[in-house]
Design a protein around this motif. Structure first.
Motif, PDB file in Angstrom:
ATOM      1  N   MET A   1       0.841  -1.197   0.000  1.00  9.16           N
ATOM      2  CA  MET A   1       0.000   0.000   0.000  1.00  9.16           C
ATOM      3  C   MET A   1       0.874   1.244   0.000  1.00  9.16           C
ATOM      4  O   MET A   1       1.900   1.294   0.685  1.00  9.16           O
ATOM      5  CB  MET A   1      -0.913   0.001   1.228  1.00  9.16           C
ATOM      6  N   ILE A   2       0.471   2.267  -0.752  1.00 10.72           N
ATOM      7  CA  ILE A   2       1.205   3.521  -0.731  1.00 10.72           C
ATOM      8  C   ILE A   2       0.714   4.370   0.434  1.00 10.72           C
ATOM      9  O   ILE A   2      -0.421   4.231   0.913  1.00 10.72           O
ATOM     10  CB  ILE A   2       1.070   4.289  -2.062  1.00 10.72           C
ATOM     11  N   ALA A   3       1.586   5.273   0.876  1.00  8.17           N
ATOM     12  CA  ALA A   3       1.285   6.064   2.070  1.00  8.17           C
ATOM     13  C   ALA A   3       0.029   6.916   1.902  1.00  8.17           C
ATOM     14  O   ALA A   3      -0.738   7.099   2.846  1.00  8.17           O
ATOM     15  CB  ALA A   3       2.484   6.944   2.411  1.00  8.17           C
ATOM     16  N   GLY A   4      -0.176   7.429   0.680  1.00  6.54           N
ATOM     17  CA  GLY A   4      -1.331   8.291   0.443  1.00  6.54           C
ATOM     18  C   GLY A   4      -2.658   7.586   0.696  1.00  6.54           C
ATOM     19  O   GLY A   4      -3.622   8.214   1.151  1.00  6.54           O
ATOM     20  N   GLU A   5      -2.728   6.290   0.409  1.00  8.28           N
ATOM     21  CA  GLU A   5      -3.956   5.538   0.663  1.00  8.28           C
ATOM     22  C   GLU A   5      -4.208   5.407   2.159  1.00  8.28           C
ATOM     23  O   GLU A   5      -5.351   5.482   2.627  1.00  8.28           O
ATOM     24  CB  GLU A   5      -3.862   4.163   0.000  1.00  8.28           C
ATOM     25  N   ALA A   6      -3.144   5.202   2.925  1.00 12.13           N
ATOM     26  CA  ALA A   6      -3.292   5.134   4.376  1.00 12.13           C
ATOM     27  C   ALA A   6      -3.724   6.486   4.935  1.00 12.13           C
ATOM     28  O   ALA A   6      -4.576   6.554   5.830  1.00 12.13           O
ATOM     29  CB  ALA A   6      -1.980   4.689   5.019  1.00 12.13           C
ATOM     30  N   VAL A   7      -3.155   7.572   4.406  1.00 12.54           N
ATOM     31  CA  VAL A   7      -3.550   8.913   4.842  1.00 12.54           C
ATOM     32  C   VAL A   7      -5.033   9.139   4.572  1.00 12.54           C
ATOM     33  O   VAL A   7      -5.759   9.700   5.410  1.00 12.54           O
ATOM     34  CB  VAL A   7      -2.691   9.988   4.138  1.00 12.54           C
ATOM     35  N   ARG A   8      -5.510   8.674   3.424  1.00 10.90           N
ATOM     36  CA  ARG A   8      -6.930   8.819   3.096  1.00 10.90           C
ATOM     37  C   ARG A   8      -7.805   8.103   4.114  1.00 10.90           C
ATOM     38  O   ARG A   8      -8.815   8.649   4.600  1.00 10.90           O
ATOM     39  CB  ARG A   8      -7.184   8.264   1.699  1.00 10.90           C
ATOM     40  N   ASP A   9      -7.433   6.865   4.463  1.00 10.27           N
ATOM     41  CA  ASP A   9      -8.207   6.108   5.448  1.00 10.27           C
ATOM     42  C   ASP A   9      -8.214   6.804   6.802  1.00 10.27           C
ATOM     43  O   ASP A   9      -9.229   6.814   7.514  1.00 10.27           O
ATOM     44  CB  ASP A   9      -7.639   4.700   5.597  1.00 10.27           C
ATOM     45  N   ILE A  10      -7.059   7.374   7.161  1.00 10.80           N
ATOM     46  CA  ILE A  10      -6.956   8.064   8.453  1.00 10.80           C
ATOM     47  C   ILE A  10      -7.829   9.316   8.461  1.00 10.80           C
ATOM     48  O   ILE A  10      -8.497   9.616   9.452  1.00 10.80           O
ATOM     49  CB  ILE A  10      -5.484   8.408   8.748  1.00 10.80           C
ATOM     50  N   ARG A  11      -7.850  10.040   7.345  1.00 12.54           N
ATOM     51  CA  ARG A  11      -8.683  11.250   7.268  1.00 12.54           C
ATOM     52  C   ARG A  11     -10.169  10.905   7.415  1.00 12.54           C
ATOM     53  O   ARG A  11     -10.936  11.650   8.042  1.00 12.54           O
ATOM     54  CB  ARG A  11      -8.446  11.967   5.951  1.00 12.54           C
TER      55      ARG A  11
ATOM     56  N   HIS B   1     -12.597  12.308  10.348  1.00 14.34           N
ATOM     57  CA  HIS B   1     -13.598  13.248   9.803  1.00 14.34           C
ATOM     58  C   HIS B   1     -12.923  14.566   9.397  1.00 14.34           C
ATOM     59  O   HIS B   1     -13.418  15.661   9.689  1.00 14.34           O
ATOM     60  CB  HIS B   1     -14.707  13.519  10.832  1.00 14.34           C
ATOM     61  N   ASP B   2     -11.799  14.433   8.713  1.00  9.38           N
ATOM     62  CA  ASP B   2     -11.019  15.609   8.305  1.00  9.38           C
ATOM     63  C   ASP B   2     -10.616  15.484   6.833  1.00  9.38           C
ATOM     64  O   ASP B   2      -9.428  15.490   6.490  1.00  9.38           O
ATOM     65  CB  ASP B   2      -9.778  15.734   9.197  1.00  9.38           C
ATOM     66  N   PRO B   3     -11.587  15.387   5.908  1.00  9.99           N
ATOM     67  CA  PRO B   3     -11.252  15.160   4.495  1.00  9.99           C
ATOM     68  C   PRO B   3     -10.567  16.353   3.828  1.00  9.99           C
ATOM     69  O   PRO B   3      -9.868  16.182   2.831  1.00  9.99           O
ATOM     70  CB  PRO B   3     -12.613  14.882   3.854  1.00  9.99           C
ATOM     71  N   ASP B   4     -10.729  17.550   4.388  1.00  7.09           N
ATOM     72  CA  ASP B   4     -10.202  18.757   3.740  1.00  7.09           C
ATOM     73  C   ASP B   4      -8.944  19.295   4.410  1.00  7.09           C
ATOM     74  O   ASP B   4      -8.589  20.466   4.216  1.00  7.09           O
ATOM     75  CB  ASP B   4     -11.280  19.849   3.723  1.00  7.09           C
ATOM     76  N   CYS B   5      -8.275  18.491   5.204  1.00  5.99           N
ATOM     77  CA  CYS B   5      -6.999  18.859   5.833  1.00  5.99           C
ATOM     78  C   CYS B   5      -7.137  20.081   6.741  1.00  5.99           C
ATOM     79  O   CYS B   5      -6.207  20.894   6.850  1.00  5.99           O
ATOM     80  CB  CYS B   5      -5.919  19.133   4.786  1.00  5.99           C
ATOM     81  N   VAL B   6      -8.275  20.227   7.395  1.00  5.88           N
ATOM     82  CA  VAL B   6      -8.473  21.371   8.275  1.00  5.88           C
ATOM     83  C   VAL B   6      -7.689  21.220   9.571  1.00  5.88           C
ATOM     84  O   VAL B   6      -7.052  22.158  10.052  1.00  5.88           O
ATOM     85  CB  VAL B   6      -9.980  21.552   8.583  1.00  5.88           C
ATOM     86  N   ARG B   7      -7.705  20.011  10.135  1.00  6.78           N
ATOM     87  CA  ARG B   7      -7.060  19.786  11.441  1.00  6.78           C
ATOM     88  C   ARG B   7      -5.647  19.240  11.317  1.00  6.78           C
ATOM     89  O   ARG B   7      -4.782  19.554  12.129  1.00  6.78           O
ATOM     90  CB  ARG B   7      -7.914  18.828  12.269  1.00  6.78           C
ATOM     91  N   PHE B   8      -5.425  18.398  10.309  1.00 10.14           N
ATOM     92  CA  PHE B   8      -4.121  17.733  10.179  1.00 10.14           C
ATOM     93  C   PHE B   8      -3.655  17.810   8.735  1.00 10.14           C
ATOM     94  O   PHE B   8      -4.372  17.389   7.821  1.00 10.14           O
ATOM     95  CB  PHE B   8      -4.212  16.266  10.617  1.00 10.14           C
TER      96      PHE B   8
ATOM     97  N   ASP C   1      -1.153  16.864   5.469  1.00  8.16           N
ATOM     98  CA  ASP C   1      -0.578  15.606   4.982  1.00  8.16           C
ATOM     99  C   ASP C   1       0.799  15.366   5.591  1.00  8.16           C
ATOM    100  O   ASP C   1       1.156  14.228   5.916  1.00  8.16           O
ATOM    101  CB  ASP C   1      -0.471  15.633   3.456  1.00  8.16           C
ATOM    102  N   ASP C   2       1.597  16.427   5.739  1.00  9.82           N
ATOM    103  CA  ASP C   2       2.939  16.270   6.305  1.00  9.82           C
ATOM    104  C   ASP C   2       2.876  15.718   7.724  1.00  9.82           C
ATOM    105  O   ASP C   2       3.693  14.860   8.110  1.00  9.82           O
ATOM    106  CB  ASP C   2       3.680  17.611   6.303  1.00  9.82           C
ATOM    107  N   VAL C   3       1.916  16.200   8.517  1.00 13.13           N
ATOM    108  CA  VAL C   3       1.772  15.711   9.891  1.00 13.13           C
ATOM    109  C   VAL C   3       1.368  14.242   9.893  1.00 13.13           C
ATOM    110  O   VAL C   3       1.928  13.424  10.638  1.00 13.13           O
ATOM    111  CB  VAL C   3       0.745  16.554  10.663  1.00 13.13           C
ATOM    112  N   LEU C   4       0.432  13.875   9.038  1.00 12.99           N
ATOM    113  CA  LEU C   4      -0.024  12.479   9.006  1.00 12.99           C
ATOM    114  C   LEU C   4       1.062  11.549   8.483  1.00 12.99           C
ATOM    115  O   LEU C   4       1.186  10.411   8.947  1.00 12.99           O
ATOM    116  CB  LEU C   4      -1.296  12.357   8.172  1.00 12.99           C
ATOM    117  N   LEU C   5       1.864  12.010   7.535  1.00 10.45           N
ATOM    118  CA  LEU C   5       2.985  11.195   7.056  1.00 10.45           C
ATOM    119  C   LEU C   5       4.021  11.001   8.154  1.00 10.45           C
ATOM    120  O   LEU C   5       4.604   9.916   8.294  1.00 10.45           O
ATOM    121  CB  LEU C   5       3.623  11.840   5.825  1.00 10.45           C
ATOM    122  N   LEU C   6       4.262  12.060   8.930  1.00  9.94           N
ATOM    123  CA  LEU C   6       5.181  11.935  10.065  1.00  9.94           C
ATOM    124  C   LEU C   6       4.643  10.925  11.075  1.00  9.94           C
ATOM    125  O   LEU C   6       5.391  10.072  11.586  1.00  9.94           O
ATOM    126  CB  LEU C   6       5.374  13.294  10.730  1.00  9.94           C
TER     127      LEU C   6
END
Length: 218
Positions: A1-11, A15-22, A24-29
């Motif tokens: 799995m690529i990291a972006g797919e995991a980030v999508r699942d986490i978002r 309940h943060d689909p528009d990156c308001v709270r977190f 992508d850089d924070v979630l990748l970290l």
């Protein structure tokens, strides 16, 4: 799995689909931290067998890239073909039988290795290796940093659930001022430990070695 797919699942879970709270850089970290946390708990989650060149004239050897030692399998001959097996011994037994074993003459063949859990990145070999001695090393690799969504995650998809659980813990519980978020985060942390333990039980149950441990029917 690529990291972006995991980030999508986490978002989705946050309940943060528009990156308001977190971001992508924070979630990748957090994903990087989560993979490393899983490997710390379950070294087998990112284990491998590689041929490595030993440091000449030294009984002390270090695992590549801050990995965690698992074992040595066998010597590797100069032409790349398999050599003799390398067996495990207690370092205290080596000390008791020969106080000078660290100073033995160098050899092109390694007979034994020793390891202590309190220093997981270091192992010991005897006799000391000569120049260009290679062996097959089993170790757990330390996952590298995830810096963009197109990177492949190093751990198998089997461990995606515990990885996501740990990221949710970092997002919700760490530095949270909300008791509700803190509780949700701690619930995810507990679920990570439960999932890793249940996966380990299932793996052992289906292992080809299971019948050896359990004995026969007669």
């Amino acid at each position: 799995m690529i990291a972006g797919e995991a980030v999508r699942d986490i978002r989705i879970a946050l309940h943060d689909p528009d990156c308001v709270r977190f971001s992508d850089d924070v979630l990748l970290l957090h994903l990087t931290r989560a993979q490393r946390q899983v490997v710390m708990i379950r070294p087998d989650s990112n284990s491998c067998v590689e041929r490595v060149k030993l440091e000449a004239n030294s009984t002390k050897q270090e695992v590549p890239d801050q990995g965690r030692f698992i074992g040595l399998v066998r010597n590797v001959k100069a032409d790349g073909s398999p050599g003799t097996a390398i067996t495990s011994v207690d370092r205290s037994s080596l000390d008791d039988s020969n106080l000078l074993w660290h100073m033995d003459p160098p050899s092109e063949i390694i007979d034994n290795y020793a390891f202590e859990e309190k220093v997981p990145t270091v192992y010991w070999v005897t006799p000391p290796p000569a120049e260009n001695v290679r062996v097959e090393l089993e170790y757990s690799r330390r996952p590298g940093p995830l810096t963009h969504g197109e990177q492949d995650m190093e751990l198998s998809d089997i461990f995606l659930g515990p990885i996501v659980n740990y990221v949710l813990y970092l997002c919700l519980a760490v530095n949270s001022t909300s008791p509700t978020n803190w509780q949700k985060g701690m619930d995810n942390l507990r679920q990570m430990y439960v999932s890793l333990g249940e996966e380990a039980k299932a793996r052992l149950l289906m292992s080809p070695n299971a019948s050896k441990q359990g004995g026969g029917n007669g």
